[in-house]
Design a protein around this motif. Structure first.
Motif, PDB file in Angstrom:
ATOM      1  N   LEU A 157      53.035  41.193  91.176  1.00 22.98           N
ATOM      2  CA  LEU A 157      51.812  41.991  91.118  1.00 22.98           C
ATOM      3  C   LEU A 157      50.919  41.360  90.026  1.00 22.98           C
ATOM      4  O   LEU A 157      50.778  40.163  90.018  1.00 22.98           O
ATOM      5  N   LEU A 158      50.341  42.080  89.157  1.00 20.41           N
ATOM      6  CA  LEU A 158      49.507  41.520  88.082  1.00 20.41           C
ATOM      7  C   LEU A 158      48.283  40.776  88.599  1.00 20.41           C
ATOM      8  O   LEU A 158      48.001  39.645  88.182  1.00 20.41           O
ATOM      9  N   PRO A 159      47.517  41.394  89.512  1.00 22.81           N
ATOM     10  CA  PRO A 159      46.338  40.708  90.030  1.00 22.81           C
ATOM     11  C   PRO A 159      45.273  40.539  88.962  1.00 22.81           C
ATOM     12  O   PRO A 159      45.178  41.348  88.032  1.00 22.81           O
ATOM     13  N   GLY A 160      44.487  39.490  89.072  1.00 19.48           N
ATOM     14  CA  GLY A 160      43.345  39.290  88.191  1.00 19.48           C
ATOM     15  C   GLY A 160      43.681  38.727  86.827  1.00 19.48           C
ATOM     16  O   GLY A 160      42.783  38.462  86.035  1.00 19.48           O
ATOM     17  N   LEU A 161      44.971  38.560  86.520  1.00 14.51           N
ATOM     18  CA  LEU A 161      45.330  37.996  85.219  1.00 14.51           C
ATOM     19  C   LEU A 161      45.321  36.478  85.269  1.00 14.51           C
ATOM     20  O   LEU A 161      45.559  35.869  86.313  1.00 14.51           O
ATOM     21  N   SER A 162      45.062  35.871  84.119  1.00 16.33           N
ATOM     22  CA  SER A 162      45.148  34.411  84.028  1.00 16.33           C
ATOM     23  C   SER A 162      46.611  33.987  84.145  1.00 16.33           C
ATOM     24  O   SER A 162      47.527  34.808  84.002  1.00 16.33           O
ATOM     25  N   ILE A 163      46.831  32.711  84.413  1.00 17.64           N
ATOM     26  CA  ILE A 163      48.208  32.199  84.496  1.00 17.64           C
ATOM     27  C   ILE A 163      48.939  32.446  83.182  1.00 17.64           C
ATOM     28  O   ILE A 163      50.096  32.882  83.180  1.00 17.64           O
ATOM     29  N   ALA A 164      48.242  32.214  82.067  1.00 15.54           N
ATOM     30  CA  ALA A 164      48.881  32.402  80.763  1.00 15.54           C
ATOM     31  C   ALA A 164      49.285  33.864  80.564  1.00 15.54           C
ATOM     32  O   ALA A 164      50.400  34.161  80.103  1.00 15.54           O
ATOM     33  N   ALA A 219      53.148  35.337  80.395  1.00 15.76           N
ATOM     34  CA  ALA A 219      53.666  35.997  79.194  1.00 15.76           C
ATOM     35  C   ALA A 219      54.382  37.289  79.569  1.00 15.76           C
ATOM     36  O   ALA A 219      55.439  37.619  79.005  1.00 15.76           O
ATOM     37  N   ILE A 220      53.813  38.024  80.533  1.00 21.90           N
ATOM     38  CA  ILE A 220      54.440  39.278  80.964  1.00 21.90           C
ATOM     39  C   ILE A 220      55.782  39.001  81.651  1.00 21.90           C
ATOM     40  O   ILE A 220      56.787  39.668  81.398  1.00 21.90           O
ATOM     41  N   VAL A 221      55.800  37.964  82.518  1.00 16.76           N
ATOM     42  CA  VAL A 221      57.042  37.615  83.207  1.00 16.76           C
ATOM     43  C   VAL A 221      58.078  37.087  82.211  1.00 16.76           C
ATOM     44  O   VAL A 221      59.280  37.334  82.366  1.00 16.76           O
ATOM     45  N   ALA A 222      57.607  36.400  81.166  1.00 19.65           N
ATOM     46  CA  ALA A 222      58.548  35.862  80.169  1.00 19.65           C
ATOM     47  C   ALA A 222      59.340  36.990  79.512  1.00 19.65           C
ATOM     48  O   ALA A 222      60.534  36.834  79.212  1.00 19.65           O
ATOM     49  N   LEU A 259      52.172  30.077  87.991  1.00 17.88           N
ATOM     50  CA  LEU A 259      52.948  30.889  87.046  1.00 17.88           C
ATOM     51  C   LEU A 259      53.880  29.969  86.272  1.00 17.88           C
ATOM     52  O   LEU A 259      54.491  29.075  86.850  1.00 17.88           O
ATOM     53  N   LEU A 260      53.996  30.230  84.964  1.00 11.61           N
ATOM     54  CA  LEU A 260      54.973  29.503  84.158  1.00 11.61           C
ATOM     55  C   LEU A 260      56.267  30.295  84.109  1.00 11.61           C
ATOM     56  O   LEU A 260      56.246  31.514  83.904  1.00 11.61           O
TER      57      LEU A 260
END
Lengths: 294, 294
Positions: A65-72, A76-79, A111-112
């Motif tokens: 999910l997390l639409p509209g967020l930058s890759i960074a 960070a949220i997934v990290a 995504l990182l």
């Protein structure tokens, strides 16, 4: 000499097959913005249900999910999720290097993800493997590395002279130069002479998930005076062997780290040591370059 | 220099795609002893109904009958059919050279078919293409052939220095030597130095049927003093061009016979002129080596 008809278990092709054992029905797509960038096991997806604001988990797909967020920002949220998954033992560990989830090439990253999490999400991973060799009167000798006994994967096995994963934030050139220096004591001037000669691909299912990997292959012709030395402790030692001896090792044994066999078979083919009269030639040619499963 | 992001129609990959345009639903299997060795169009299969003792034609497959006959005997019987099909214009012509229908490699051949009939039956065909080049201080110049204006296919187009189909009754070595002599005036001693460096595969649907082709690729480093000359009249002339100029021709034009572009792209990749930073690299690597459709 290499035998072209085989004793049981004696073959070049078995390494290609071992690197391409996977069953697509064990996986469901992992998507970002409706684009598939990976494949996950339903068993792993079940752990992601704990973060319903971050992952939408269904029986046929997992969507970030997390639409509209930058890759960074999304990374960070997934990290934070990965950290908790590693803490709870769902993911074996965290590596520290970042890989890029991409539907195609590295410049299409979305995504990182920590390198150790890559197979759980089944994202494309990229590496660089370099064969270093001497050549006299058309005869080739290969410099090989012997992996340290304390490596997590394939301890004590033979390895390409230089081989490493390709993190997200570094160019191909700089990463190869870094790996050359760390793993074999090759100067950046010498590393610049490495020739990109192609790539191999494979799709490997492991206990953790799926590895749809691309290994960029390089050849570096070394001066006779060159003696490799390991700087980072990942290599226990080095051996210099005639190409025919290396062919025999690949053909007859499992002494090499699995994917290094494929890089070497590609080398044998490109340099004319493994030719079209070999009964496995056709299957090797196509088998070294399958489409990626993701 | 080669541009890596493209003007419309300017690309390396378009040649790979052009060589792999086919729709499997246009074909049904052609089988011998229940083994698939080819793919035929139902429209072509309808012509084989006239020989019910030789072919069993159904809506989902064509089977060669003639059980228990040797390859030579069954091939002689099929040759009579091909003669009649050529007489009646169903097959464009007969070539005279024999190709081998095989489910795998040339040594698994099950039936001899005239070369001109191969695409109608959709059997695997094999060829040998050789790049002849000069090298000075790491800079490469390629010798190219220009096809005669009276060739049936691709008249007047550029060609690899040596390129030819591989008939059933000759070894790879002897056929390459023969083609080297006929097409470029290369002595057998010099031809022996040609290095087998891999193969490319493609599946191409044409007006006649299906071409599931394998081209064995060779590199021959030539002495500066070498001047190619054509013996058999198939080549109108020769050109010696820097590899960068050849890359531009492949990238920007359709001057080369279609499948020669793939052999050249493989050459550019193996010699480090086309590297992993090119945006088409991944698709080229897998696209040059697809599984054969048959």
């Amino acid at each position: 000499m290499v035998q072209s008809q085989g004793r049981r278990g004696v073959s070049f092709l078995r390494h290609v097959k071992a690197c391409n054992q996977y069953n697509s029905s064990n996986f469901i797509p992992f998507r970002i913005d409706a684009v598939r960038v990976g494949m996950v096991r339903p068993e792993f997806a079940a752990h992601l249900v704990s973060w319903p604001d971050i992952f939408q988990v269904r029986s046929d797909a997992v969507d970030l999910l997390l639409p509209g967020l930058s890759i960074a920002d999304r990374s960070a949220i997934v990290a934070d999720v990965l950290f908790e998954l590693a803490e709870s033992g769902v993911i074996s560990h965290l590596h520290g290097e970042q890989y890029l989830a991409t539907p195609g090439t590295r410049d299409q990253g979305m995504l990182l993800l920590d390198r150790a999490a890559a197979p759980y999400f089944g994202i494309r991973a990229f590496g660089q493997h370099m064969n270093g060799y001497l050549e006299h009167d058309g005869e080739i000798e290969l410099w090989l590395g012997r992996r340290s006994d304390d490596r997590i994967y394939y301890p004590g096995c033979l390895d390409n002279l230089v081989a490493g994963g390709l993190p997200a934030d570094i160019s191909l050139r700089d990463n190869l130069s870094k790996e050359c220096r760390e793993e074999a004591g090759i100067s950046s001037e010498m590393a610049e002479q490495a020739l990109p000669v192609g790539a191999i691909t494979y799709n490997l299912e492991t206990g953790k998930g799926l590895k749809p990997d691309t290994l960029y292959c390089y050849d570096l012709k070394l001066p006779d005076s060159f003696i490799p030395r390991c700087v980072d402790g990942e290599v226990a030692g080095f051996e210099l062997l005639p190409v025919q001896d290396v062919m025999n090792i690949v053909f007859e044994s499992d002494e090499f780290k699995l994917n290094c066999n494929l890089v070497l078979v590609d080398f044998f083919i490109r340099h004319g040591y493994l030719g079209p009269d070999h009964h496995e030639y056709h299957e090797l040619i196509t088998g070294l370059h399958p489409d990626l499963a993701v």
